[in-house]
Design a protein around this motif. Structure first.
Motif, PDB file in Angstrom:
ATOM      1  N   ARG A 126       0.831  -1.212   0.000  1.00 12.53           N
ATOM      2  CA  ARG A 126       0.000   0.000   0.000  1.00 12.53           C
ATOM      3  C   ARG A 126       0.863   1.259   0.000  1.00 12.53           C
ATOM      4  NH1 ARG A 126      -3.329  -3.385   3.216  1.00 12.53           N
ATOM      5  NH2 ARG A 126      -2.436  -2.654   5.189  1.00 12.53           N
ATOM      6  N   ILE A 127       1.987   1.230   0.687  1.00  9.75           N
ATOM      7  CA  ILE A 127       2.891   2.386   0.669  1.00  9.75           C
ATOM      8  C   ILE A 127       3.423   2.615  -0.743  1.00  9.75           C
ATOM      9  CG2 ILE A 127       5.141   3.223   1.470  1.00  9.75           C
ATOM     10  CD1 ILE A 127       4.535   1.825   4.147  1.00  9.75           C
ATOM     11  N   LEU A 128       3.746   1.519  -1.428  1.00 14.02           N
ATOM     12  CA  LEU A 128       4.246   1.611  -2.797  1.00 14.02           C
ATOM     13  C   LEU A 128       3.123   1.825  -3.810  1.00 14.02           C
ATOM     14  CD1 LEU A 128       6.899  -1.266  -2.732  1.00 14.02           C
ATOM     15  CD2 LEU A 128       7.356   1.185  -2.950  1.00 14.02           C
ATOM     16  N   LYS A 129       1.891   1.719  -3.372  1.00 11.12           N
ATOM     17  CA  LYS A 129       0.718   1.844  -4.239  1.00 11.12           C
ATOM     18  C   LYS A 129       0.792   0.825  -5.383  1.00 11.12           C
ATOM     19  CE  LYS A 129      -0.055   6.725  -3.157  1.00 11.12           C
ATOM     20  NZ  LYS A 129      -0.259   8.095  -3.688  1.00 11.12           N
ATOM     21  N   THR A 130       0.955  -0.425  -4.989  1.00 10.66           N
ATOM     22  CA  THR A 130       1.067  -1.480  -5.997  1.00 10.66           C
ATOM     23  C   THR A 130       0.318  -2.733  -5.582  1.00 10.66           C
ATOM     24  OG1 THR A 130       2.612  -2.806  -7.293  1.00 10.66           O
ATOM     25  CG2 THR A 130       3.211  -2.423  -5.002  1.00 10.66           C
ATOM     26  N   ARG A 131      -0.177  -3.427  -6.593  1.00  8.86           N
ATOM     27  CA  ARG A 131      -0.747  -4.760  -6.401  1.00  8.86           C
ATOM     28  C   ARG A 131       0.222  -5.841  -6.860  1.00  8.86           C
ATOM     29  NH1 ARG A 131      -7.188  -4.216  -8.089  1.00  8.86           N
ATOM     30  NH2 ARG A 131      -7.695  -2.580  -6.560  1.00  8.86           N
ATOM     31  N   ASN A 132       1.423  -5.426  -7.249  1.00  2.91           N
ATOM     32  CA  ASN A 132       2.436  -6.411  -7.617  1.00  2.91           C
ATOM     33  C   ASN A 132       2.830  -7.241  -6.405  1.00  2.91           C
ATOM     34  OD1 ASN A 132       2.529  -5.508 -10.269  1.00  2.91           O
ATOM     35  ND2 ASN A 132       4.240  -4.101  -9.900  1.00  2.91           N
ATOM     36  N   ASP A 133       3.473  -8.367  -6.670  1.00  2.25           N
ATOM     37  CA  ASP A 133       3.943  -9.216  -5.580  1.00  2.25           C
ATOM     38  C   ASP A 133       4.974  -8.481  -4.739  1.00  2.25           C
ATOM     39  OD1 ASP A 133       2.405 -11.442  -6.315  1.00  2.25           O
ATOM     40  OD2 ASP A 133       3.916 -12.113  -7.756  1.00  2.25           O
ATOM     41  N   ILE A 134       4.913  -8.664  -3.431  1.00  2.34           N
ATOM     42  CA  ILE A 134       5.892  -8.108  -2.501  1.00  2.34           C
ATOM     43  C   ILE A 134       6.672  -9.262  -1.877  1.00  2.34           C
ATOM     44  CG2 ILE A 134       6.285  -6.757  -0.407  1.00  2.34           C
ATOM     45  CD1 ILE A 134       5.183  -5.054  -2.618  1.00  2.34           C
ATOM     46  N   LEU A 135       7.988  -9.191  -1.994  1.00  2.78           N
ATOM     47  CA  LEU A 135       8.865 -10.182  -1.368  1.00  2.78           C
ATOM     48  C   LEU A 135       9.597  -9.527  -0.208  1.00  2.78           C
ATOM     49  CD1 LEU A 135      10.440 -11.894  -4.526  1.00  2.78           C
ATOM     50  CD2 LEU A 135       8.538 -12.707  -3.124  1.00  2.78           C
ATOM     51  N   LEU A 136       9.740 -10.259   0.884  1.00  6.08           N
ATOM     52  CA  LEU A 136      10.397  -9.752   2.085  1.00  6.08           C
ATOM     53  C   LEU A 136      11.792 -10.354   2.219  1.00  6.08           C
ATOM     54  CD1 LEU A 136       7.398 -10.136   4.564  1.00  6.08           C
ATOM     55  CD2 LEU A 136       8.067  -8.082   3.303  1.00  6.08           C
ATOM     56  N   PHE A 137      12.717  -9.530   2.695  1.00  3.60           N
ATOM     57  CA  PHE A 137      14.095  -9.980   2.914  1.00  3.60           C
ATOM     58  C   PHE A 137      14.474  -9.752   4.371  1.00  3.60           C
ATOM     59  CE2 PHE A 137      14.170  -9.836  -1.592  1.00  3.60           C
ATOM     60  CZ  PHE A 137      15.227 -10.630  -2.016  1.00  3.60           C
ATOM     61  N   GLN A 138      15.017 -10.784   4.978  1.00  5.75           N
ATOM     62  CA  GLN A 138      15.518 -10.649   6.341  1.00  5.75           C
ATOM     63  C   GLN A 138      16.971 -10.184   6.291  1.00  5.75           C
ATOM     64  OE1 GLN A 138      13.120 -13.667   9.029  1.00  5.75           O
ATOM     65  NE2 GLN A 138      14.209 -14.811   7.451  1.00  5.75           N
ATOM     66  N   ALA A 139      17.176  -9.037   5.662  1.00  4.97           N
ATOM     67  CA  ALA A 139      18.511  -8.476   5.454  1.00  4.97           C
ATOM     68  C   ALA A 139      18.350  -7.035   5.022  1.00  4.97           C
ATOM     69  CB  ALA A 139      19.271  -9.269   4.390  1.00  4.97           C
TER      70      ALA A 139
END
Length: 364
Positions: free
Chosen positions: A29-42
């Motif tokens: 929502r911050i990026l204003k996107t419905r694209n996939d969001i991937l999270l990185f523990q880094a």
């Protein structure tokens, strides 16, 4: 474990797996996107390297826009994967000219990817995001944007612009932890990433991370960085409570106040209006003034000034007004410290007028 041996930092509870997907949605929502969001523990540099590593392969041609020393890393990562890389460098410590980018696209019609930084922390310049993305979309070129130092501080509408990969870190305008990061991936980017020849069985493989999406976005692979994600949630709570528009306004206000304060001191803001970061304002030191000596003259003050980074930035000083620092006290302190350093080096500086210039932006 005996209760008296328990420590909130070392013995934090496991981050609930069902909340990873919720965090990803909030970042989307911050990026204003419905694209996939991937999270990185880094930290975000890992996400940036993963994006380039996952796209790079023999037969792929990319244009790497370099506007700081860090931008040069992107090209190295792409070449390591076998990609052909065209380097498009701006003048030292300056933003890239949109016309130069368009000319590069036309000169290399087989280009599949372009990668660049939106706002540069190294020298305080802002690259023309919209113009670059529009030109790339018209030619079917996948865009990779380093938005670590712009998300939250500059307008960034991923879907409206058509950004294919946007890499973010919460430690800047979002005022969150530095040990986690994320990126958004469009369908066009996935088509390149999933093509034959991409890396797998690697921390840098976005294809491997896609398995988290396909499995329903539960627990992340590996050991959960619980403290970092709890801290990220807290930062997002604070960001959402203030409101995205208010955070943008606060950073723009800090940038304007810092700029006007420096001008009142007789300093030369480095980046032109409209091409300056809202998170870091840079000023060119007077001729003959050494950056190290200048900063040493203000070292006793509780401010956030630092030297510019990279070629062309040797004589620049950065005033940081990022995240929670985007406020009157921090901006005023930095501007006053700049003036004090000038005076200690025997130069004139009207600190009272500079303070008034800063205050004028906060009068209401």
């Amino acid at each position: 474990m005996p209760f008296d041996h328990w420590n909130a930092l070392n013995d934090a509870p496991v981050f609930p797996p069902e909340r990873f997907g919720l965090v990803a949605d909030r970042l989307g929502r911050i990026l204003k996107t419905r694209n996939d969001i991937l999270l990185f523990q880094a930290e975000a540099v890992v996400a940036l390297e993963a994006a380039t590593a996952s796209l790079a392969r023999p037969g792929l041609k990319a244009i790497n826009i370099v506007t700081s020393p860090f931008g040069a890393w992107f090209g190295g990562w792409l070449r390591r994967g076998g990609a052909e890389v065209v380097t498009l460098s701006a003048e030292p410590a300056r933003s890239i000219d949109a016309k130069a980018v368009t000319a590069a696209f036309d000169a290399h019609p087989e280009t599949k990817v372009v990668i660049f930084c939106h706002a540069e922390s190294a020298n305080g310049v802002l690259n023309p995001l919209e113009e670059i993305v529009v030109a790339a979309r018209a030619r079917g070129i996948v865009t990779v944007v380093d938005a670590v130092a712009s998300v939250g501080g500059h307008a960034l509408d991923v879907d409206a612009l058509g950004v294919d990969i946007a890499v973010i870190g919460p430690q800047k305008s979002l005022a969150g932890p530095a040990g986690v990061s994320a990126l958004s991936v469009s369908p066009a980017a996935w088509r390149l990433i999933t093509a034959e020849g991409g890396p797998q069985d690697s921390t840098l493989s976005l294809l491997d991370r896609k398995a988290w999406l396909d499995a329903g976005r539960g627990a992340l692979p590996g050991t959960s960085a619980a403290l970092e994600f709890f801290a990220l949630e807290a930062a997002l709570d604070r960001f959402e409570a203030e409101g995205p528009d208010a955070v943008l306004v606060r950073h723009a206000q800090a940038a304007k106040a810092a700029r006007e304060g420096l001008i009142a001191l007789g300093a030369q803001p480095w980046a032109a209006p409209g091409r300056a970061s809202h998170l870091v304002t840079t000023a060119r030191l007077p001729d003959g003034v050494d950056a190290e000596a200048f900063l040493a003259a203000a070292a006793h003050l509780d401010t956030d000034m630092s030297p510019g980074v990279g070629p062309g930035a040797e004589n620049l000083v950065r005033l940081n007004h990022t995240g929670r620092r985007a406020c009157f006290e921090a901006v005023l302190g930095n501007v006053a410290a700049y003036g004090i350093a000038l005076r200690k080096l025997g130069l004139e500086a009207d600190i009272a007028t500079a303070a008034a210039a800063v205050a004028a932006h906060y009068a209401d």
